[in-house]
Design a protein around this motif. Structure first.
Motif, PDB file in Angstrom:
ATOM      1  N   ALA A 118     118.990 115.987   5.077  1.00 56.85           N
ATOM      2  CA  ALA A 118     118.588 114.604   4.841  1.00 56.85           C
ATOM      3  C   ALA A 118     117.214 114.298   5.436  1.00 56.85           C
ATOM      4  N   ALA A 119     116.797 115.063   6.423  1.00 54.97           N
ATOM      5  CA  ALA A 119     115.478 114.855   7.010  1.00 54.97           C
ATOM      6  C   ALA A 119     114.361 115.196   6.021  1.00 54.97           C
ATOM      7  N   GLN A 144     116.580 111.417  12.089  1.00 50.66           N
ATOM      8  CA  GLN A 144     115.598 112.282  12.730  1.00 50.66           C
ATOM      9  C   GLN A 144     114.245 111.584  12.649  1.00 50.66           C
ATOM     10  N   ALA A 145     113.538 111.530  13.759  1.00 47.06           N
ATOM     11  CA  ALA A 145     112.258 110.817  13.801  1.00 47.06           C
ATOM     12  C   ALA A 145     111.286 111.387  12.762  1.00 47.06           C
ATOM     13  N   LYS A 146     110.526 110.499  12.139  1.00 43.46           N
ATOM     14  CA  LYS A 146     109.483 110.855  11.175  1.00 43.46           C
ATOM     15  C   LYS A 146     110.043 111.579   9.952  1.00 43.46           C
ATOM     16  N   SER A 147     111.294 111.293   9.594  1.00 45.71           N
ATOM     17  CA  SER A 147     111.918 112.002   8.477  1.00 45.71           C
ATOM     18  C   SER A 147     112.157 111.079   7.287  1.00 45.71           C
ATOM     19  N   LYS A 148     112.618 111.661   6.183  1.00 42.03           N
ATOM     20  CA  LYS A 148     112.925 110.891   4.977  1.00 42.03           C
ATOM     21  C   LYS A 148     114.126 109.962   5.185  1.00 42.03           C
ATOM     22  N   ASP A 173     104.983 119.878  12.809  1.00 41.73           N
ATOM     23  CA  ASP A 173     105.138 118.806  11.817  1.00 41.73           C
ATOM     24  C   ASP A 173     106.120 117.731  12.271  1.00 41.73           C
ATOM     25  N   GLY A 174     106.645 117.866  13.489  1.00 42.89           N
ATOM     26  CA  GLY A 174     107.550 116.865  14.029  1.00 42.89           C
ATOM     27  C   GLY A 174     109.009 117.101  13.723  1.00 42.89           C
ATOM     28  N   LEU A 175     109.335 118.148  12.969  1.00 41.79           N
ATOM     29  CA  LEU A 175     110.723 118.464  12.665  1.00 41.79           C
ATOM     30  C   LEU A 175     111.237 119.532  13.639  1.00 41.79           C
ATOM     31  N   LEU A 176     112.550 119.716  13.647  1.00 42.09           N
ATOM     32  CA  LEU A 176     113.159 120.634  14.608  1.00 42.09           C
ATOM     33  C   LEU A 176     112.906 122.091  14.253  1.00 42.09           C
ATOM     34  N   LEU A 177     112.717 122.909  15.272  1.00 41.67           N
ATOM     35  CA  LEU A 177     112.664 124.352  15.084  1.00 41.67           C
ATOM     36  C   LEU A 177     114.068 124.835  14.753  1.00 41.67           C
ATOM     37  N   GLY A 210     102.668 124.238  21.354  1.00 41.62           N
ATOM     38  CA  GLY A 210     101.878 123.594  22.391  1.00 41.62           C
ATOM     39  C   GLY A 210     101.021 122.453  21.897  1.00 41.62           C
ATOM     40  N   ILE A 211     101.291 121.958  20.687  1.00 39.08           N
ATOM     41  CA  ILE A 211     100.514 120.871  20.090  1.00 39.08           C
ATOM     42  C   ILE A 211     101.198 119.537  20.362  1.00 39.08           C
ATOM     43  N   PRO A 212     100.465 118.536  20.865  1.00 41.86           N
ATOM     44  CA  PRO A 212     101.070 117.208  21.060  1.00 41.86           C
ATOM     45  C   PRO A 212     101.397 116.575  19.704  1.00 41.86           C
ATOM     46  N   VAL A 213     102.648 116.157  19.532  1.00 45.49           N
ATOM     47  CA  VAL A 213     103.093 115.543  18.284  1.00 45.49           C
ATOM     48  C   VAL A 213     103.496 114.097  18.576  1.00 45.49           C
TER      49      VAL A 213
END
Length: 261
Positions: A118-119, A144-148, A173-177, A210-213
């Motif tokens: 659903a994200a 989920q934050a920043k998701s559909k 991209d802000g989604l879970l690994l 290591g990227i700030p999201v």
């Protein structure tokens, strides 16, 4: 500043136990109760609902794919119509136990592979949001934050709250690994304390690269099925309160809302 701390519960069934619900309840402010498709059974659901009332935590449904053997973490090709019907079925089951306990359900949070789909899949997100809207438009949808899912909730006209996972690694991209990759689940208490405070105070998370999201959330999740979940939840709550951050339910009024009884 304030934040909600949520956890998935009631994920054992029959003679099988999973998670340490009793140890987690003192530290969280909202719980998501499995509804029988990936875990739980009627007795477990009834027990958790009663305990939720005793601890004054907000109570939500945790529907999933029909995947008991895979704990709801395997992708299943359900159509949007099947997803919608399965969510209604599962939420309705938990609402029955809420009614006899004098508690009103506060929210719905999809589980596992259904949540992940659903994200990114707008049709699946809409099916879930429409199911929640048709059950009760006052129910929050945890997204989920920043998701559909957030887009679908807005379209359906239902309240929603974006979620941050304290114990899961994020991609750029802000989604879970994905759990299948190394480092997807975080167990280090120091790391959890730092990242939840950073999320609430500074509104970003460091990705696995290591990227700030940039990320804003109204609720933080600790997975109840990890062996060290109570210690992690305790550490997270202590870290938040040490920073002067109020930990309380995101849903209106906080604790369970009395319903018809």
């Amino acid at each position: 500043m304030e934040i909600d701390l949520n956890c998935d519960m009631g994920e054992g069934f029959g003679v099988y136990t999973l998670g340490r619900d009793e140890e987690l309840l003192p530290y969280v402010t909202s719980i998501n109760v499995a509804c029988g498709f990936h875990a739980s059974d009627p007795l477990t659901m009834m027990r958790i609902v009663k305990r939720a009332r005793e601890f004054s935590v907000a109570l939500g449904a945790h529907p999933s794919y029909p995947d008991l053997a895979g704990f709801g973490r395997r992708e299943i090709s359900l159509s949007p119509e099947e997803i919608k019907a399965s969510v209604i079925y599962q939420v309705g089951a938990l609402m029955g136990f809420c009614m006899i306990s004098g508690i009103r359900l506060s929210h719905v949070k999809p589980h596992g592979a259904l949540y992940n789909r659903a994200a990114m899949d707008m049709e699946a997100a809409r099916a879930i949001a429409e199911a929640v809207a048709e059950i009760d438009r006052s129910l929050f949808l945890i997204c989920q934050a920043k998701s559909k899912m957030t887009v679908a909730a807005r379209e359906a006209g239902i309240p929603f709250v974006e979620e941050f996972f304290a114990d899961r690694a994020y991609r750029a991209d802000g989604l879970l690994l994905p759990r299948s990759l190394p480092g997807a689940v975080i167990h280090d208490q120091k790391a959890l304390r730092e990242r939840v405070v950073r999320l609430v105070r500074d509104k970003f998370v460091l990705s696995c690269e290591g990227i700030p999201v940039p990320l804003e959330a109204g609720t933080i999740c600790i997975h109840g099925d990890t062996p060290d979940a109570p210690a992690l939840a305790h550490a997270v709550r202590d870290a938040l309160e040490a920073e002067g951050i109020d930990v309380k339910p995101f849903s209106a009024g906080g604790p369970p809302i009395p319903g018809p009884h």
